[in-house]
Design a protein around this motif. Structure first.
Motif, short mmCIF file in Angstrom:
data_model
loop_
_atom_site.label_atom_id
_atom_site.label_comp_id
_atom_site.label_asym_id
_atom_site.label_seq_id
_atom_site.Cartn_x
_atom_site.Cartn_y
_atom_site.Cartn_z
N TYR A 65 0.83 -1.20 0.00
CA TYR A 65 0.00 0.00 0.00
C TYR A 65 0.87 1.26 0.00
O TYR A 65 0.60 2.21 -0.74
CB TYR A 65 -0.93 0.00 1.21
N GLY A 69 1.21 4.22 -2.95
CA GLY A 69 0.92 5.62 -2.62
C GLY A 69 2.11 6.54 -2.69
O GLY A 69 1.96 7.75 -2.49
N ARG A 76 7.66 5.63 -8.09
CA ARG A 76 7.00 5.05 -6.92
C ARG A 76 7.84 3.93 -6.31
O ARG A 76 7.87 3.75 -5.10
CB ARG A 76 5.63 4.50 -7.31
N PRO A 207 -3.85 7.97 -4.92
CA PRO A 207 -4.05 6.60 -4.47
C PRO A 207 -5.39 6.41 -3.78
O PRO A 207 -5.98 7.37 -3.27
CB PRO A 207 -2.90 6.39 -3.48
N ARG A 348 -6.79 2.97 -10.98
CA ARG A 348 -5.47 3.11 -10.37
C ARG A 348 -4.63 1.87 -10.67
O ARG A 348 -5.16 0.76 -10.66
CB ARG A 348 -5.55 3.24 -8.84
N ARG A 350 -2.36 -0.55 -9.21
CA ARG A 350 -2.09 -0.94 -7.83
C ARG A 350 -1.25 -2.22 -7.80
O ARG A 350 -1.52 -3.16 -7.06
CB ARG A 350 -3.40 -1.11 -7.07
#
Length: 429
Positions: A65, A69, A76, A207, A348, A350
């Motif tokens: 997570y 984010g 990232r 996010p 998104r 993810r």
């Protein structure tokens, strides 16, 4: 104009080579090092793995997570990986530098602390490196190609981490081996990160909130079936790697100096077979190719029960290579499809949380592997290298053949729950 090597499957796969050399050395020899060489009891080793799994259950999803984010101008995933490089080096050396001549309690404490630190840092690397794959490579065909290249690098790493490791630790000890592999890891991972360029658009998307992110992940039925099936198969990978030194010593009755030959035979056979499984995925698609690989893997472990001596072990190991190579190549395509479908639903990307939760499920195989080791040890009277009991031969034939066959059969049966209608839409561009 795109810079040469940027987001190339070949340069991205350097990260797999970097991580798998020390990781494979760990998975193949940490049990042998602590149990057979240092004399730690199997029960205490299993307890340490169990305590770690409780921590891992919380650690991995949160890491995923946080990675999803993260918003920086460097990307990232890359900041996490760069920060973890020196920490991983230190933790890998630590785990293979246990003090000599200590009692079980002190050795257990050292092992537990080393295990938690090492596996936690390794989780940061795997979560973020794995999350890059669906983002950098889009479409089934490119993913199948990238996965085949990545797994080819992985087999080279497995070969180094298993076959070369006994030669190195016989020469300079386990701690010296750890220093060499930690240094190689750092160089290769830095080269990989220099060629990775993340998608700028993915960083612009806000996010999901934590509860919403976990809710969307945990209610994905396809994701759960896929990863539960993989966890049983991954247990077999761990069992084969960690049990081979014991199997060679107690079942094949070959000297420690020949263990490298046996390991080389197993993993060298995998390298050319990666191309075969790339062809299988292109012909059958992600779902059927993955399922077929599980079935072949289950059948391939049977000859290990009947092998005698070095020659028999080599022949059985080559057969295992056919099944192992299929499981190494096929899951990546189906996993990428799952992430793509989630993106279509949530808007998104993810990859981090899916890779983290999936990684925890499959890494729970480490607990299954430890429990299998412990149960077989109890059944046949094997305690440690200091007290192998009267039936060590049967113990390690069971551990390396019977248990893997049962686990892979379960894996295949679970995979049948994933119907064609549940399979994510295939992207062939």
């Amino acid at each position: 104009m795109k810079k040469l090597g940027i987001n190339s499957p070949y340069t991205y796969a350097l990260g797999m080579l970097a991580m798998m050399i020390p990781v494979q050395a760990f998975s193949s020899f940490y049990s042998y090092y602590y149990i057979d060489k240092l004399g730690l009891g199997v029960g205490l080793a299993t307890l340490a793995r169990t305590i770690y799994m409780v921590w891992d259950a919380v650690n991995d999803p949160i890491l995923g997570y946080l990675s999803d984010g993260t918003r920086t101008r460097w990307g990232r995933r890359k900041p996490w990986i760069m920060a973890a490089i020196p920490l991983f080096m230190a933790s890998f050396v630590f785990i293979f530098s246990a003090p000599q001549g200590t009692g079980d309690r002190q050795l257990f404490t050292w092992f537990l602390i080393a295990l938690i630190v090492y596996e936690s840092v390794a989780a940061i690397l795997w979560v973020n490196y794995g999350a890059l794959f669906p983002e950098l490579f889009r479409g089934d065909r490119l993913r199948a190609k990238a996965s085949a290249i990545q797994q080819g690098y992985q087999i080279v790493a497995i070969l180094i981490g298993t076959a070369l490791t006994p030669v190195i630790f016989a020469w300079i000890g386990f701690s010296g081996m750890a220093w060499i592999y930690a240094s190689v890891f750092a160089v290769l991972m830095l080269l990989c990160m220099m060629t990775v360029q993340e998608d700028e658009e993915a960083r612009k998307e806000p996010p999901l909130k934590m509860l919403a992110a976990f809710r969307e992940t945990f209610k994905n039925k396809t994701f759960w079936i896929f990863n539960i099936a993989n966890s049983f198969a991954q247990t077999v990978n761990g069992l084969l790697s960690s049990a081979i030194p014991f199997y060679a010593k107690y079942s094949l009755h070959i000297p420690e100096s020949q263990v490298s030959v046996l390991l080389a035979a197993v993993f060298l056979s995998v390298i050319p077979l990666v191309a075969f499984w790339y062809w299988v995925v292109r012909k059958l698609g992600g779902l059927r190719g993955w399922r077929f690989a599980l079935l072949v893997y289950a059948l391939s472990v049977i000859p290990l029960w009947f092998a005698k001596g070095l020659g028999g072990g080599i022949a059985a190991g080559i057969v295992v290579g056919l099944g192992m190579s299929g499981f190494l190549v096929t899951p990546a395509v189906l996993n990428g499809q799952i992430v793509d479908r989630d993106y279509e639903k949530t808007g998104r990307r993810r990859e981090g949380i899916y890779n983290a939760v999936g990684g925890f499920i499959t890494r729970s195989s480490g607990l299954l592997s430890a429990l299998a080791f412990w149960c077989v040890g109890l059944l046949f009277g094997y305690v440690s290298g200091n007290d192998p009991g009267p039936n060590a031969d049967q113990a390690f034939r069971t551990l390396i053949s019977v248990i893997p066959f049962l686990l892979l059969t379960i894996s295949y049966l679970v995979s049948l729950l994933l119907k064609a209608s549940d399979n994510p839409t295939r992207h062939t561009e």
